[in-house]
Design an enzyme around this catalytic site. Structure first.
Site, PDB file in Angstrom:
ATOM      1  N   THR A 173       0.780  -1.233   0.000  1.00 28.79           N
ATOM      2  CA  THR A 173       0.000   0.000   0.000  1.00 28.79           C
ATOM      3  C   THR A 173       0.818   1.295   0.000  1.00 28.79           C
ATOM      4  O   THR A 173       1.869   1.367   0.616  1.00 28.79           O
ATOM      5  CB  THR A 173      -0.928   0.023   1.251  1.00 28.79           C
ATOM      6  N   ARG A 201     -11.513  -9.991  -2.976  1.00 29.06           N
ATOM      7  CA  ARG A 201     -11.256  -9.542  -1.590  1.00 29.06           C
ATOM      8  C   ARG A 201     -11.058  -8.018  -1.565  1.00 29.06           C
ATOM      9  O   ARG A 201     -10.390  -7.443  -2.398  1.00 29.06           O
ATOM     10  CB  ARG A 201     -10.006 -10.247  -1.068  1.00 29.06           C
ATOM     11  N   VAL A 202     -11.678  -7.341  -0.587  1.00 32.01           N
ATOM     12  CA  VAL A 202     -11.492  -5.896  -0.404  1.00 32.01           C
ATOM     13  C   VAL A 202     -10.807  -5.680   0.942  1.00 32.01           C
ATOM     14  O   VAL A 202     -11.161  -6.323   1.931  1.00 32.01           O
ATOM     15  CB  VAL A 202     -12.856  -5.157  -0.438  1.00 32.01           C
ATOM     16  N   GLY A 203      -9.829  -4.786   0.967  1.00 29.43           N
ATOM     17  CA  GLY A 203      -9.093  -4.519   2.203  1.00 29.43           C
ATOM     18  C   GLY A 203      -9.421  -3.175   2.808  1.00 29.43           C
ATOM     19  O   GLY A 203     -10.390  -2.507   2.422  1.00 29.43           O
ATOM     20  N   ASP A 204      -8.579  -2.759   3.741  1.00 29.00           N
ATOM     21  CA  ASP A 204      -8.814  -1.528   4.507  1.00 29.00           C
ATOM     22  C   ASP A 204      -8.737  -0.252   3.680  1.00 29.00           C
ATOM     23  O   ASP A 204      -9.312   0.779   4.065  1.00 29.00           O
ATOM     24  CB  ASP A 204      -7.800  -1.430   5.651  1.00 29.00           C
ATOM     25  N   THR A 223      -1.344   1.251   6.562  1.00 27.10           N
ATOM     26  CA  THR A 223      -0.794   0.248   5.656  1.00 27.10           C
ATOM     27  C   THR A 223      -0.548  -1.029   6.460  1.00 27.10           C
ATOM     28  O   THR A 223      -0.276  -0.958   7.657  1.00 27.10           O
ATOM     29  CB  THR A 223       0.519   0.741   5.012  1.00 27.10           C
TER      30      THR A 223
HETATM   31  N1  GLY Z   1      -3.494  -2.627   3.490  1.00 23.30           N
HETATM   32  C1  GLY Z   1      -3.941  -3.040   2.233  1.00 23.30           C
HETATM   33  C2  GLY Z   1      -4.712  -4.259   2.216  1.00 23.30           C
HETATM   34  O1  GLY Z   1      -4.659  -5.074   3.113  1.00 23.30           O
HETATM   35  O2  GLY Z   1      -5.446  -4.445   1.272  1.00 23.30           O
END
Ligand code: GLY
Length: 308
Positions: A173, A201-204, A223
């Site tokens: 990130t 998949r979706v992240g933060d 990150t």
């Molecule tokens: N920090 C980015 C993710 O886990 O998608």
């Protein structure tokens, strides 16, 4: 009021990565972003410009350098937040735009929504004429082949993708926070997500409060392993601490301390900026290259290349 821009290139092990290349990316990006603030641009303009520069570098896990998912494809997440208006925009699981952060900004500015995802978000990028992502680069494809060789089967990779990333060396990130000449704050983030993630998949990085947050007092961008950051709401936590009166450095340290107490080491990092112009980077990984520049001097300060 004086402007400040802070950027990071991702928390991780950073094993086997050429330090000079990263330093050059940080210097070039900070110069590009600080010029926006010097020229009278807003904090939002500066964080988007800086994040696009990091996405275009091709050597970081975002935009052109995004890491592959389990099937070798690139799915990206990005978010932006304007601390003055309290509005955010995010693009989740997109494949089309070269610069997902630009799409996130368009979602903030052109819609009443906060997040658009998948093929519909890609369609909006096409309609708006945003530049197209060329697909995984040769470098990314090579990495995918290497990583797959170390795994016995698809299932094994999926269940152990974090563990594998730790072993192979990873970095995650990119992001930026800025304070403009009018004292307004903004945050932006962009990522290819976790290597060998499950498709879709979706992240933060698409979730306000988790991967990014800004208000009138502070801004933060996170990150690391998104599944942990979404649960600790890391960016919101840091900005809340700043809003309660903590300086950017204490807020970042306390937020990472809290995160580490829940999820352990090697899980996250973040950059913070407060309304007084104090900037900081904190992380529980081996490294998190980050840096800042101020409009007064344009001097670039780099940190986070070594273990904490
Ligand atoms: N920090 C980015 C993710 O886990 O998608």
């Amino acid at each position: 009021m004086k402007g400040v821009l802070v950027i990071h290139c991702g928390a991780g092990t950073w094993r086997g990565v050429d330090e000079e290349t990263i330093k050059k990316v940080i210097v070039d990006t900070l110069r590009r972003g600080i010029d926006v603030l010097v020229g009278g641009g807003t904090a939002l303009d500066a964080v988007v410009e800086a994040t696009m520069s990091l996405e275009d570098s091709g050597v970081l896990n975002a935009g052109l350098g995004s890491v592959p998912d389990l099937r070798g494809n690139v799915w990206m997440d990005a978010g932006v937040m304007d601390g003055w208006s309290g509005r955010a925009g995010a693009a989740a699981a997109v494949t089309y735009p070269k610069n997902p952060v630009l799409l996130a900004r368009k979602i903030l500015e052109l819609t009443d929504h906060i997040m658009l995802a998948g093929s519909a978000a890609d369609e909006l990028a096409i309609k708006l004429g945003l530049p197209k992502h060329p697909g995984p680069s040769e470098r990314v494809k090579k990495r995918y082949e290497e990583v797959l060789k170390k795994a016995s089967s698809g299932d094994a990779v999926f269940k152990k993708s974090f563990e594998l990333a730790q072993k192979l060396g990873y970095f995650d990130t990119v992001g930026a926070v800025a304070l403009d000449n009018e004292g307004k704050l903004a945050a932006a983030v962009s990522t290819g997500g976790v290597i060998l993630k499950f498709p879709g998949r979706v992240g933060d990085s698409a979730i306000p409060g988790a991967g990014f947050y800004a208000n009138k007092y502070g801004a933060a961008v996170a990150t690391g392993i998104g599944e942990t950051i979404m649960m600790s709401m890391l960016s919101l936590r840091a900005v809340n601490l700043i809003s309660e009166g903590y300086l950017a450095d204490t807020a970042a340290r306390l937020a990472i301390q809290y995160h580490t107490s829940l999820y352990g080491k090697d899980t996250a990092g973040l950059i913070t900026l407060d309304y007084r112009g104090n900037a900081y980077g904190a992380y529980n990984t081996q490294a998190m290259p980050w840096g800042y520049a101020k409009t007064e001097t344009r001097e670039v300060v780099i940190s986070g290349l070594k273990k904490p």
